[in-house]
Design an enzyme around this catalytic site. Sequence first.
Site, PDB file in Angstrom:
ATOM      1  N   HIS A 131       0.876  -1.180   0.000  1.00  0.00           N
ATOM      2  CA  HIS A 131       0.000   0.000   0.000  1.00  0.00           C
ATOM      3  C   HIS A 131       0.914   1.232   0.000  1.00  0.00           C
ATOM      4  O   HIS A 131       2.031   1.183   0.510  1.00  0.00           O
ATOM      5  CB  HIS A 131      -0.819  -0.052   1.295  1.00  0.00           C
ATOM      6  CG  HIS A 131      -1.883   0.997   1.424  1.00  0.00           C
ATOM      7  ND1 HIS A 131      -1.605   2.291   1.799  1.00  0.00           N
ATOM      8  CD2 HIS A 131      -3.222   0.930   1.255  1.00  0.00           C
ATOM      9  CE1 HIS A 131      -2.737   2.980   1.855  1.00  0.00           C
ATOM     10  NE2 HIS A 131      -3.734   2.177   1.529  1.00  0.00           N
ATOM     11  N   ASP A 208       3.146  -4.428   7.973  1.00  0.00           N
ATOM     12  CA  ASP A 208       1.936  -3.615   7.844  1.00  0.00           C
ATOM     13  C   ASP A 208       0.752  -4.562   7.994  1.00  0.00           C
ATOM     14  O   ASP A 208       0.431  -5.328   7.085  1.00  0.00           O
ATOM     15  CB  ASP A 208       1.954  -2.929   6.474  1.00  0.00           C
ATOM     16  CG  ASP A 208       0.632  -2.256   6.139  1.00  0.00           C
ATOM     17  OD1 ASP A 208      -0.348  -2.437   6.889  1.00  0.00           O
ATOM     18  OD2 ASP A 208       0.582  -1.560   5.109  1.00  0.00           O
ATOM     19  N   GLN A 211      -4.458  -5.075   6.919  1.00  0.00           N
ATOM     20  CA  GLN A 211      -5.434  -6.013   6.341  1.00  0.00           C
ATOM     21  C   GLN A 211      -5.405  -7.377   7.012  1.00  0.00           C
ATOM     22  O   GLN A 211      -6.188  -8.255   6.660  1.00  0.00           O
ATOM     23  CB  GLN A 211      -5.159  -6.203   4.841  1.00  0.00           C
ATOM     24  CG  GLN A 211      -5.341  -4.960   4.017  1.00  0.00           C
ATOM     25  CD  GLN A 211      -6.794  -4.516   3.932  1.00  0.00           C
ATOM     26  OE1 GLN A 211      -7.715  -5.318   4.096  1.00  0.00           O
ATOM     27  NE2 GLN A 211      -7.004  -3.246   3.684  1.00  0.00           N
ATOM     28  N   LYS A 234     -10.383  -0.740  10.440  1.00  0.00           N
ATOM     29  CA  LYS A 234     -10.520  -1.945   9.619  1.00  0.00           C
ATOM     30  C   LYS A 234     -10.823  -3.154  10.498  1.00  0.00           C
ATOM     31  O   LYS A 234     -10.980  -4.267  10.025  1.00  0.00           O
ATOM     32  CB  LYS A 234      -9.246  -2.184   8.816  1.00  0.00           C
ATOM     33  CG  LYS A 234      -8.968  -1.076   7.799  1.00  0.00           C
ATOM     34  CD  LYS A 234      -7.786  -1.419   6.932  1.00  0.00           C
ATOM     35  CE  LYS A 234      -7.176  -0.203   6.275  1.00  0.00           C
ATOM     36  NZ  LYS A 234      -7.870   0.219   5.060  1.00  0.00           N
ATOM     37  N   CYS A 372      -4.818   2.356  -3.683  1.00  0.00           N
ATOM     38  CA  CYS A 372      -3.601   2.897  -3.064  1.00  0.00           C
ATOM     39  C   CYS A 372      -2.445   1.909  -3.138  1.00  0.00           C
ATOM     40  O   CYS A 372      -1.597   1.868  -2.235  1.00  0.00           O
ATOM     41  CB  CYS A 372      -3.821   3.297  -1.601  1.00  0.00           C
ATOM     42  SG  CYS A 372      -5.038   4.565  -1.400  1.00  0.00           S
TER      43      CYS A 372
END
Lengths: 414, 147
Positions: A131, A208, A211, A234, A372
């Site tokens: 991302h 990261d 997600q 999220k 993104c």
Amino acid sequence: MSAAAPLAPPLDVERLRADFPILRQKVNGRPLVYLDNGASSQRPLAVIDAERNYAETMHANVHRGVHTLSQRATDAFEAARERVRHFINARSVREVVFTKGTTESINLVAHSFLRPRVQPGDEVLISWLEHHANIVPWQMACEATGAVLKVTPIDRRGELDLDAFQSLLSDRTRLVAMTHVSNALGTVLPVRQIVALAHARGVPVLLDGAQAVPHFALDMQALDCDFYAFSGHKLYGPDGIGVLYGRERLLDAMPPWQGGGDMILSVSFSGTTYNQLPFKFEAGTPHMSGAVGLAAAIDYVDAVGLERIAAWERTLLEYATERLTAIEGLTIIGTARDKASLVSFVLDGVHPHDIGTILDQAGVAIRTGHHCAMPAIEFFGVPATARASFAFYNTRDEVDRLVAAVTAARDMFR
Amino acid sequence: MDLKDLYRDVILDHNKRPRNFGRLEPPAFSARGHNPLCGDQLTVYAVMDGDVVSDVRFDGSGCAISVASASMMTEAVKGRTRAEAEHLYAAIHDLLTRADAPSPPELGKLAALGGVREFPARVKCASLCWHTLQAALQGAAVPVTTE
Ligand SMILES: Cc1ncc(COP(=O)(O)O)c(C=O)c1O
């Protein structure tokens, strides 16, 4: 607070949906089918109530007052930190920094960890799947320091090329920064192997987790990464709150990144003593109701059970993959063997932006564009994709509505 | 709102078979337009004969609305003066953004874009080519974005 009552497997999706007021509406005359969970997921009543309860009964500034409300707010805020620590199994609350989200967490590491320790020619190693939040902060740091950004390639399925990763790890690599799950393609990366390979060369790893957090249980001690970033919004929690997990030894050695109140022990014009962890990295009044809401979201998710969530999402993913694949002219972008519950696709002769509008008219919310993650999407030679991303509150009927709307889009453009 | 209002037959037709699609080499003027939200990228090329747009083409990729809009635009401005093109641009802008906008007869086929007004997220798709044409006519070298 109405935390989800324990349920017998499998998930009683219809009952859980009742916890999400926003799902009970019609959009463009049709019952809403919300399939943009990868961008932001919806909040259960338990989260909305917790934020409201905080505002109604305990709000004041944290860590500042001797009065009762300030104490209550501080207790709630710090209890939320402990709740996060437990959720990700960090060793200590000193390793849990509240930020405004994944983006800020990564920027913090780029600024306070990377910049002070790189020389011109040193390297930061990312992947083609990132991302922009896990690309641009490193580009900025590289530009400022003369360090070099290296990118691990992916294959046609959208899987990371681990051999290439290994050969890109060099004596100059100062940090590996990789996504845990690709938001554009759904690929789950082999993070344990990534961490092991990097650590074998003495290289720290940032993951990261934006997600990943909504889909699987996390254990920082088992994962052994050095930094982990994620966002509340999220994870069925509020927007504007997120987390940076950092290994205490590393956080301790890092300079603060923003200056202000709360991050100091004492200030005088001859010098300032910084506060201890994690407050050193939390300058200014934090997002207190957000932290409280995040803790409620974690309670909720834990009560539903991440394992059962994962199992149901796998069912949805398989069903959606099978039904979408059967649509003539549709190609799924990202076919990794290990995938989170999202499907990115393109349709012959119909631009994703048009698919998005046609689906919206049918009450089906998806994301279209480059998500993104322009390099990941452009790798497949397309300017954009349509992406349906599923949460545990989605149903097979909703997949059918998606498929019907995509089919209608195709027919319209015949 | 009805999808058939947005995707009128003439729009679907221009999307499928864009007119004046392709590039023109310098000394034609050109400008690049980009809509970062959806990834639409197009380049508009124009040849001026005195004050008249004697040839105009476009290439690139985009959604049906942006491709059809660009295709219809090239048909509409070819052979017109710069001032006439500017006038059309103003009329299109009104058509896309003002509910009470009249639909002047000189718009011709372009009036089919009127349905876009009901879909605010798509207005930029329809207007991108016009911004880009204007940049090309001004000989501007900087890429146009809709942001
Ligand atoms: C993989 C990934 N990383 C980072 C981000 C940025 O998260 P936020 O906008 O909450 O900071 C996102 C959100 O879209 C994401 O999907």
